[in-house]
Scaffold this motif. Structure first.
Motif, PDB file in Angstrom:
ATOM      1  N   ALA A   7     139.627  64.843  -3.316  1.00  0.00           N
ATOM      2  CA  ALA A   7     139.672  65.854  -4.370  1.00  0.00           C
ATOM      3  C   ALA A   7     140.814  65.631  -5.357  1.00  0.00           C
ATOM      4  CB  ALA A   7     139.790  67.250  -3.752  1.00  0.00           C
ATOM      5  N   GLY A   8     141.782  64.773  -4.988  1.00  0.00           N
ATOM      6  CA  GLY A   8     142.869  64.464  -5.908  1.00  0.00           C
ATOM      7  C   GLY A   8     144.181  65.141  -5.588  1.00  0.00           C
ATOM      8  N   LYS A   9     144.305  65.700  -4.384  1.00  0.00           N
ATOM      9  CA  LYS A   9     145.539  66.422  -4.035  1.00  0.00           C
ATOM     10  C   LYS A   9     146.757  65.506  -4.084  1.00  0.00           C
ATOM     11  CE  LYS A   9     144.140  67.755   0.067  1.00  0.00           C
ATOM     12  NZ  LYS A   9     142.836  67.038   0.098  1.00  0.00           N
ATOM     13  N   SER A  10     146.648  64.330  -3.480  1.00  0.00           N
ATOM     14  CA  SER A  10     147.783  63.401  -3.458  1.00  0.00           C
ATOM     15  C   SER A  10     148.109  62.899  -4.861  1.00  0.00           C
ATOM     16  CB  SER A  10     147.485  62.216  -2.541  1.00  0.00           C
ATOM     17  OG  SER A  10     147.348  62.634  -1.198  1.00  0.00           O
ATOM     18  N   THR A  11     147.081  62.648  -5.649  1.00  0.00           N
ATOM     19  CA  THR A  11     147.301  62.212  -7.035  1.00  0.00           C
ATOM     20  C   THR A  11     148.024  63.288  -7.827  1.00  0.00           C
ATOM     21  OG1 THR A  11     145.319  60.835  -6.942  1.00  0.00           O
ATOM     22  CG2 THR A  11     146.181  61.352  -9.129  1.00  0.00           C
ATOM     23  N   LEU A  12     147.639  64.537  -7.607  1.00  0.00           N
ATOM     24  CA  LEU A  12     148.319  65.645  -8.275  1.00  0.00           C
ATOM     25  C   LEU A  12     149.802  65.664  -7.934  1.00  0.00           C
ATOM     26  CD1 LEU A  12     148.375  68.263  -9.916  1.00  0.00           C
ATOM     27  CD2 LEU A  12     147.523  69.471  -7.894  1.00  0.00           C
ATOM     28  N   LEU A  13     150.142  65.490  -6.656  1.00  0.00           N
ATOM     29  CA  LEU A  13     151.560  65.451  -6.276  1.00  0.00           C
ATOM     30  C   LEU A  13     152.283  64.300  -6.963  1.00  0.00           C
ATOM     31  CD1 LEU A  13     151.809  66.298  -2.465  1.00  0.00           C
ATOM     32  CD2 LEU A  13     151.801  67.828  -4.430  1.00  0.00           C
ATOM     33  N   LYS A  14     151.603  63.164  -7.099  1.00  0.00           N
ATOM     34  CA  LYS A  14     152.238  62.006  -7.738  1.00  0.00           C
ATOM     35  C   LYS A  14     152.557  62.261  -9.210  1.00  0.00           C
ATOM     36  CE  LYS A  14     150.269  58.512  -4.655  1.00  0.00           C
ATOM     37  NZ  LYS A  14     149.325  57.380  -4.514  1.00  0.00           N
ATOM     38  N   THR A  15     151.812  63.143  -9.863  1.00  0.00           N
ATOM     39  CA  THR A  15     152.154  63.479 -11.255  1.00  0.00           C
ATOM     40  C   THR A  15     153.454  64.266 -11.320  1.00  0.00           C
ATOM     41  OG1 THR A  15     150.919  65.596 -11.345  1.00  0.00           O
ATOM     42  CG2 THR A  15     149.707  63.566 -11.880  1.00  0.00           C
ATOM     43  N   VAL A  16     153.760  65.027 -10.265  1.00  0.00           N
ATOM     44  CA  VAL A  16     154.949  65.874 -10.281  1.00  0.00           C
ATOM     45  C   VAL A  16     156.211  65.034 -10.347  1.00  0.00           C
ATOM     46  CG1 VAL A  16     156.256  67.611  -8.994  1.00  0.00           C
ATOM     47  CG2 VAL A  16     153.754  67.754  -9.070  1.00  0.00           C
ATOM     48  N   TYR A  17     156.216  63.879  -9.657  1.00  0.00           N
ATOM     49  CA  TYR A  17     157.394  63.013  -9.748  1.00  0.00           C
ATOM     50  C   TYR A  17     157.140  61.806 -10.654  1.00  0.00           C
ATOM     51  CZ  TYR A  17     155.244  60.657  -5.634  1.00  0.00           C
ATOM     52  OH  TYR A  17     154.400  60.033  -4.742  1.00  0.00           O
ATOM     53  N   ALA A  18     156.148  61.956 -11.520  1.00  0.00           N
ATOM     54  CA  ALA A  18     155.892  61.024 -12.626  1.00  0.00           C
ATOM     55  C   ALA A  18     155.532  59.620 -12.168  1.00  0.00           C
ATOM     56  CB  ALA A  18     157.091  60.985 -13.588  1.00  0.00           C
ATOM     57  N   GLU A  19     154.855  59.511 -11.025  1.00  0.00           N
ATOM     58  CA  GLU A  19     154.305  58.219 -10.639  1.00  0.00           C
ATOM     59  C   GLU A  19     152.932  58.013 -11.278  1.00  0.00           C
ATOM     60  OE1 GLU A  19     152.765  55.969  -6.611  1.00  0.00           O
ATOM     61  OE2 GLU A  19     154.703  56.981  -6.545  1.00  0.00           O
ATOM     62  N   VAL A  20     152.206  59.107 -11.466  1.00  0.00           N
ATOM     63  CA  VAL A  20     150.916  59.095 -12.162  1.00  0.00           C
ATOM     64  C   VAL A  20     151.067  59.924 -13.432  1.00  0.00           C
ATOM     65  CG1 VAL A  20     148.505  59.858 -12.068  1.00  0.00           C
ATOM     66  CG2 VAL A  20     149.552  58.787 -10.066  1.00  0.00           C
ATOM     67  N   PRO A  21     150.657  59.409 -14.586  1.00  0.00           N
ATOM     68  CA  PRO A  21     150.869  60.140 -15.834  1.00  0.00           C
ATOM     69  C   PRO A  21     149.887  61.294 -16.027  1.00  0.00           C
ATOM     70  CG  PRO A  21     149.696  58.107 -16.273  1.00  0.00           C
ATOM     71  CD  PRO A  21     150.059  58.074 -14.810  1.00  0.00           C
ATOM     72  N   ILE A  22     150.340  62.275 -16.783  1.00  0.00           N
ATOM     73  CA  ILE A  22     149.466  63.339 -17.276  1.00  0.00           C
ATOM     74  C   ILE A  22     148.764  62.805 -18.520  1.00  0.00           C
ATOM     75  CG2 ILE A  22     149.423  65.650 -18.306  1.00  0.00           C
ATOM     76  CD1 ILE A  22     150.130  65.723 -15.360  1.00  0.00           C
ATOM     77  N   THR A  23     147.448  62.922 -18.580  1.00  0.00           N
ATOM     78  CA  THR A  23     146.724  62.368 -19.724  1.00  0.00           C
ATOM     79  C   THR A  23     146.549  63.370 -20.858  1.00  0.00           C
ATOM     80  OG1 THR A  23     144.674  62.799 -18.499  1.00  0.00           O
ATOM     81  CG2 THR A  23     145.514  60.561 -18.479  1.00  0.00           C
ATOM     82  N   LYS A  24     146.565  64.663 -20.544  1.00  0.00           N
ATOM     83  CA  LYS A  24     146.483  65.705 -21.563  1.00  0.00           C
ATOM     84  C   LYS A  24     147.163  66.953 -21.031  1.00  0.00           C
ATOM     85  CE  LYS A  24     142.448  66.739 -23.137  1.00  0.00           C
ATOM     86  NZ  LYS A  24     140.970  66.873 -23.360  1.00  0.00           N
TER      87      LYS A  24
END
Length: 220
Positions: free
Chosen positions: A44-61
């Motif tokens: 569902a993307g839970k881990s990916t969401l956490l990775k955005t919090v510490y800026a490992e995965v970018p926010i696209t919008k």
């Protein structure tokens, strides 16, 4: 303008993994000292969401503020300033196998620039007592049970005095008893320290035993 009480404020955020959009127009707010669960199915993307919090995965919008940092404007130079305020706990512990418990924590403090060995030792002893491992500093990861290894991982997350802890399925590799003990410890530490915790889980027993605000996420 973001509510200053929110240490995390996502507004109409889009998060994508390659061409796959995981979240769109997604809102999430977390207050200082709050404990929040993110639930949802595998993928569902839970881990990916956490990775955005510490800026490992970018926010696209969208707009994303974490601990006073605008993730859309965050530079590489300022990234360590954000990450020093965040402690991360992984499902698979990620301890250094060639370092004992003390060494796994000491390396974090040295990375943070704490130079005096006596000061580091005092801090490490303090957090090991908090997680119930005050007499285990000399042991290596392979000499510890899974529950003890996760307690070391929690101590590692705490040693830098974070304002936010991200816990990604911290019970996933533990039996029921040890998993519940770990979640209970996280709730206790959050309450005593006033540290916010954002935890992903699919364990319904955890939610029943240690209730807190819960947001269910899923594929769109």
């Amino acid at each position: 303008m973001a509510d200053t009480a929110h240490i995390l404020d996502y507004q109409k955020v889009q998060i994508a993994r390659r061409e796959h959009i995981l979240f769109d127009d997604f809102d999430l707010q977390l207050s200082a000292g709050e404990f929040l669960y993110l639930t949802g199915s595998v993928g569902a993307g839970k881990s990916t969401l956490l990775k955005t919090v510490y800026a490992e995965v970018p926010i696209t919008k969208g707009k994303a503020m974490v601990l006073g940092h605008d993730l859309n404007q965050l530079t590489k130079r300022r990234l360590p300033l954000l990450r020093r305020k965040i402690g991360i706990i992984f499902q698979d512990f990620r301890l250094l196998p060639d370092q004992n418990v003390y060494g796994n924590l000491d390396i974090v403090l040295r990375a943070f620039g704490m130079g005096r060995s006596a000061e580091r030792k005092e801090k490490i002893d303090e957090v090991l007592e908090e997680v119930g491992l005050g007499n285990k500093g000399y042991k290596y990861p392979h000499e510890l049970s899974g529950g003890e290894q996760q307690r070391v991982a929690i101590a590692r997350a705490l040693v830098g005095n974070p304002e936010l802890i991200l816990a990604d399925e911290p019970t996933g590799n533990l039996d029921i008893e040890n998993g519940l003990a770990i979640v209970g410890l996280l709730h206790q530490l959050s309450s005593e320290r006033g540290t916010a915790v954002l935890m992903t889980t699919h364990n319904r027993l955890v939610l029943e035993r240690y209730p807190a605000r819960c947001i269910e996420v899923g594929n769109i």
